[in-house]
Design an enzyme around this catalytic site. Structure first.
Site, PDB file in Angstrom:
ATOM      1  N   GLY A   1      62.408  18.656  50.061  1.00  0.00           N
ATOM      2  CA  GLY A   1      61.876  17.578  49.221  1.00  0.00           C
ATOM      3  C   GLY A   1      60.493  17.943  48.696  1.00  0.00           C
ATOM      4  O   GLY A   1      60.134  19.122  48.638  1.00  0.00           O
ATOM      5  N   ASN A   2      59.734  16.925  48.322  1.00  0.00           N
ATOM      6  CA  ASN A   2      58.422  17.170  47.735  1.00  0.00           C
ATOM      7  C   ASN A   2      57.493  17.963  48.649  1.00  0.00           C
ATOM      8  O   ASN A   2      56.846  18.920  48.219  1.00  0.00           O
ATOM      9  CB  ASN A   2      57.739  15.832  47.418  1.00  0.00           C
ATOM     10  N   VAL A   3      57.420  17.556  49.922  1.00  0.00           N
ATOM     11  CA  VAL A   3      56.471  18.198  50.841  1.00  0.00           C
ATOM     12  C   VAL A   3      56.903  19.638  51.135  1.00  0.00           C
ATOM     13  O   VAL A   3      56.090  20.563  51.093  1.00  0.00           O
ATOM     14  CB  VAL A   3      56.332  17.387  52.149  1.00  0.00           C
TER      15      VAL A   3
ATOM     16  N   HIS B   1      47.918   9.949  63.452  1.00  0.00           N
ATOM     17  CA  HIS B   1      48.031  10.028  61.994  1.00  0.00           C
ATOM     18  C   HIS B   1      48.455   8.638  61.511  1.00  0.00           C
ATOM     19  O   HIS B   1      49.590   8.412  61.106  1.00  0.00           O
ATOM     20  CB  HIS B   1      49.059  11.095  61.620  1.00  0.00           C
TER      21      HIS B   1
END
Ligand code: LAC
Length: 313
Positions: free
Chosen positions: A13-15, A177
């Site tokens: 995907g994007n990451v 996080h």
């Protein structure tokens, strides 16, 4: 066979694709992109490969749905999982992503039993616990990427406020996080000068908030999670391990009593090298900073406990 490092990225995907692009730009090693959706890893790998002549990069990038192609990777990065949207916290992803991360880690670890694992899927620190269990790896070969991203955001906002280059800022974020992360303001410096001597209390408060909301703010514009800075932060960890550079980077690492905590993956500065997470650096925290860190880690403990409970049922 190539003598270059072999880096598998699970999740195209994007990451995952952004991490692959930064890794290619730095020539760090051959990349294998894996995804369950046929066509996606192959397409992204081909697109990225067509940039290699421009980058002057000699690495190879392949895309596949077959874990056999990941065999004997030096580093495996896990970005697979559902992505947070505007109405969600990272913790809302726990149920779906623990199944996804557990499944992909088991497959990747079977083909690369000696690799260093870098987990990126959210909720981050809980997913590192899932990956540690699914892989059965020694804890120093299982790490999470969040501190590099959160600290980059922190440094960027400091540089903006101080009117200096990002290169001259040294600053670190520890803990979870989540919005409960702990940007260490007192220990941040601009070329050795402490932040409280440069900025006002209001400015520092604003920077802390912007850092804690850094991911959320990107989502509010894009309606999906950030991926360019997350990809670069993955690259930073991959580079330290691939080059055995011993860089001190904030990562999710397994605590064996450091900072007064035991048996938990949490964001702390650590030395990264060929053996993975080689040493945790214990910062001299004030009582207040230490309490903030413990409160942040309590959030991680809670998420991990709720995963453990679901497993039992
Ligand atoms: C963020 C996601 C990657 O912080 O958690 O942008």
């Amino acid at each position: 066979m190539s003598k270059r490092k072999k880096i598998t990225i699970v999740g195209a995907g994007n990451v995952g694709a952004s991490a692959a692009a930064w890794i290619a730009a730095r020539n760090l090693g051959d990349v294998v992109l894996v995804d369950i959706v046929d066509g996606l890893p192959q397409g992204k790998a081909l697109d990225l490969s067509q940039a290699l002549p421009i980058l002057g990069s000699e690495i190879s990038i392949t895309g596949t749905t077959d874990y056999a192609a990941t065999k004997n990777s030096d580093i495996v990065v896990i970005t697979a999982g559902k992505v947070r949207t505007e109405s969600m916290t990272r913790e809302d992803l726990l149920s779906d992503n623990s199944k996804i991360v557990g499944g992909v880690v088991r497959q990747a670890a079977a083909y690369s039993p000696d690799c260093a694992l870098i987990i990126v899927s959210n909720p981050l620190n809980a997913m590192v616990h899932v990956a540690a269990e699914a892989s059965g790896f020694p804890k120093h070969r299982v790490m999470g990427m969040a501190g590099c991203l959160d600290s980059a955001r922190f440094k960027y906002f400091i540089a903006q406020a101080a009117g200096c280059s990002v290169e001259d800022v040294d600053a670190v974020v520890i803990g979870s996080h989540s919005e409960g992360m702990v940007p260490l303001v007192r220990l941040a410096t601009v070329r050795g000068k402490a932040l409280p001597e440069i900025l006002s209390k209001e400015q520092m408060k604003d920077i802390v908030e912007k850092t804690q909301q850094g991911g959320k703010q990107v989502i509010s514009f894009l309606k999906t999670s950030a991926y360019i800075a997350p990809g670069a932060a993955i690259m930073e960890m991959v580079e330290a391990i691939a080059a055995d550079s011993k860089r001190v980077l904030p990562v999710s690492a397994f605590l064996h009593g450091e900072y007064g905590l035991q048996g938990l993956f949490a964001g702390v500065p650590a030395v990264l090298g060929a053996n993975g997470m080689e040493k945790i650096i214990e910062l001299p925290l004030t009582k207040e900073e230490h309490s903030a860190f413990l409160a942040s880690c309590a959030e991680i403990q809670e998420t991990v406990a709720s995963w453990e409970k679901k497993k039992m049922n």
